[in-house]
Design a protein around this motif. Sequence first.
Motif, PDB file in Angstrom:
ATOM      1  N   ASP A  50      -1.244   7.100   0.068  1.00  0.00           N
ATOM      2  CA  ASP A  50      -0.801   6.380  -0.328  1.00  0.00           C
ATOM      3  C   ASP A  50      -0.696   5.653  -1.759  1.00  0.00           C
ATOM      4  OD1 ASP A  50      -0.074   2.989  -0.376  1.00  0.00           O
ATOM      5  OD2 ASP A  50      -1.803   2.996  -0.208  1.00  0.00           O
TER       6      ASP A  50
ATOM      7  N   GLN B 186       8.975  -1.125  -1.383  1.00  0.00           N
ATOM      8  CA  GLN B 186       9.372  -1.497  -0.243  1.00  0.00           C
ATOM      9  C   GLN B 186       8.591  -0.768   0.582  1.00  0.00           C
ATOM     10  OE1 GLN B 186      10.214  -4.976  -0.292  1.00  0.00           O
ATOM     11  NE2 GLN B 186      10.232  -5.031  -1.791  1.00  0.00           N
TER      12      GLN B 186
ATOM     13  N   ASP C 231       6.050   1.548   0.887  1.00  0.00           N
ATOM     14  CA  ASP C 231       4.872   1.398   0.442  1.00  0.00           C
ATOM     15  C   ASP C 231       4.433   0.701   1.067  1.00  0.00           C
ATOM     16  OD1 ASP C 231       2.323   2.718  -1.322  1.00  0.00           O
ATOM     17  OD2 ASP C 231       2.472   0.686  -1.558  1.00  0.00           O
ATOM     18  N   SER C 232       4.739  -0.659   1.468  1.00  0.00           N
ATOM     19  CA  SER C 232       4.103  -1.448   1.723  1.00  0.00           C
ATOM     20  C   SER C 232       4.275  -2.007   3.762  1.00  0.00           C
ATOM     21  CB  SER C 232       5.017  -3.704   0.571  1.00  0.00           C
ATOM     22  OG  SER C 232       4.379  -3.907   0.141  1.00  0.00           O
TER      23      SER C 232
ATOM     24  N   ASP D  13       2.042   0.424   4.349  1.00  0.00           N
ATOM     25  CA  ASP D  13       0.885   0.374   4.791  1.00  0.00           C
ATOM     26  C   ASP D  13       0.254  -0.866   5.631  1.00  0.00           C
ATOM     27  OD1 ASP D  13      -0.403   1.781   2.278  1.00  0.00           O
ATOM     28  OD2 ASP D  13       0.039   0.397   0.642  1.00  0.00           O
ATOM     29  N   MET D  14       1.779  -1.250   6.691  1.00  0.00           N
ATOM     30  CA  MET D  14       2.034  -2.053   7.057  1.00  0.00           C
ATOM     31  C   MET D  14       1.303  -2.248   8.610  1.00  0.00           C
ATOM     32  SD  MET D  14       1.684  -5.523   7.824  1.00  0.00           S
ATOM     33  CE  MET D  14       1.437  -5.814   9.067  1.00  0.00           C
TER      34      MET D  14
ATOM     35  N   SER E 133      -3.493  -8.545   6.824  1.00  0.00           N
ATOM     36  CA  SER E 133      -2.943  -7.182   6.037  1.00  0.00           C
ATOM     37  C   SER E 133      -1.109  -7.744   5.483  1.00  0.00           C
ATOM     38  CB  SER E 133      -2.945  -6.673   6.823  1.00  0.00           C
ATOM     39  OG  SER E 133      -3.990  -6.304   7.684  1.00  0.00           O
ATOM     40  N   CYS E 134      -0.805  -8.050   6.346  1.00  0.00           N
ATOM     41  CA  CYS E 134       0.886  -8.757   5.813  1.00  0.00           C
ATOM     42  C   CYS E 134       0.711  -9.741   4.995  1.00  0.00           C
ATOM     43  CB  CYS E 134       0.987  -9.267   7.930  1.00  0.00           C
ATOM     44  SG  CYS E 134       3.422  -9.348   7.477  1.00  0.00           S
TER      45      CYS E 134
ATOM     46  N   LEU F  86       0.106  -8.048   1.558  1.00  0.00           N
ATOM     47  CA  LEU F  86       1.217  -7.594   1.193  1.00  0.00           C
ATOM     48  C   LEU F  86       2.192  -7.875   0.503  1.00  0.00           C
ATOM     49  CD1 LEU F  86       0.800  -4.195   4.095  1.00  0.00           C
ATOM     50  CD2 LEU F  86       0.267  -4.118   1.343  1.00  0.00           C
ATOM     51  N   ALA F  87       2.138  -8.943   1.863  1.00  0.00           N
ATOM     52  CA  ALA F  87       3.933  -9.909   1.162  1.00  0.00           C
ATOM     53  C   ALA F  87       3.491 -10.101  -0.324  1.00  0.00           C
ATOM     54  CB  ALA F  87       3.591 -10.474   2.195  1.00  0.00           C
TER      55      ALA F  87
ATOM     56  N   ASN G   4       2.952  -7.934  -3.447  1.00  0.00           N
ATOM     57  CA  ASN G   4       4.990  -7.679  -3.935  1.00  0.00           C
ATOM     58  C   ASN G   4       5.541  -8.636  -5.001  1.00  0.00           C
ATOM     59  OD1 ASN G   4       4.376  -4.991  -2.782  1.00  0.00           O
ATOM     60  ND2 ASN G   4       6.095  -5.960  -0.706  1.00  0.00           N
TER      61      ASN G   4
ATOM     62  N   THR H 299      -5.663  -4.098   1.585  1.00  0.00           N
ATOM     63  CA  THR H 299      -5.766  -3.460   3.145  1.00  0.00           C
ATOM     64  C   THR H 299      -6.560  -2.299   3.152  1.00  0.00           C
ATOM     65  OG1 THR H 299      -3.468  -2.360   2.776  1.00  0.00           O
ATOM     66  CG2 THR H 299      -3.757  -5.602   4.001  1.00  0.00           C
TER      67      THR H 299
END
Length: 245
Positions: A45, A64, A66-67, A70-71, A113-114, A117-118, A121, A135
């Motif tokens: 990452d 996108q 990447d996220s 990572d999720m 985490s979700c 990450l959102a 962005n 995260t």
Amino acid sequence: MKIKAHIPNFITLLNLLSGCFALIFVTHNDFLLAFSFVALGIFLDFFDGFFARILKVPSALGLQLDSLADMVTSGVVPGFVMYKMMHQSLGFPAYEWSDFALPFAGFLITLGSCYRLAKFNIDTRQTDSFIGLPTPGNALFIMSLPIIAMQNKFPFISEMFENFYFLLGIAVLSAYMMNAEIPLFSLKIKEFTWKKMQLPVFFLLASLVMLIFLKMLAVPLIIIFYICLSVGLNFSKTKVKASDF
């Protein structure tokens, strides 16, 4: 499209694959291998963005991907690990409905985490630093806990990690810290100048020393050190700005 434009995305997909492998090993209670694959995913990452900058091929698709990767690696896997630890802390078999339901609180880490990450962005403030615990750092913290508990080198620590309510507190704090309005410095070096590199280099060297002497116990301590160091730097900057008036 040139092949080099796909290189960062391929690295990101390898991060996702590492997270999938980690999930399988968590299922089999092999937390050491699970930790290793999460660490590999986080390593990848770090380098997908690095290669995107070096090759000059940044893209909205890459952001996108990447996220999403990572999720899984830094969101679903640590949440599953905490679920497993909570489930084991309540004992087997689960006769009461509460023994079955309560461990799902471990997935508060996945939800946190979700959301983090959102938010990352769309947050323009986080281009050169972070706001809230990233995260990957949180994932390494959580992934290290069952290994430390199993090593049993520090019995009182192992006992804490086997207490459901202590684990619940960690899950809640984890979800909070990822979304807290606390500025934290970034380890991603975008400019190769000593002024930009001295803080990451100092932190990495200090982390290496802790890993050499403390082994796996160093992992959560490094994350705590990272947070404390960032808070200390924020406080010193605030004092400097206040003294200018």
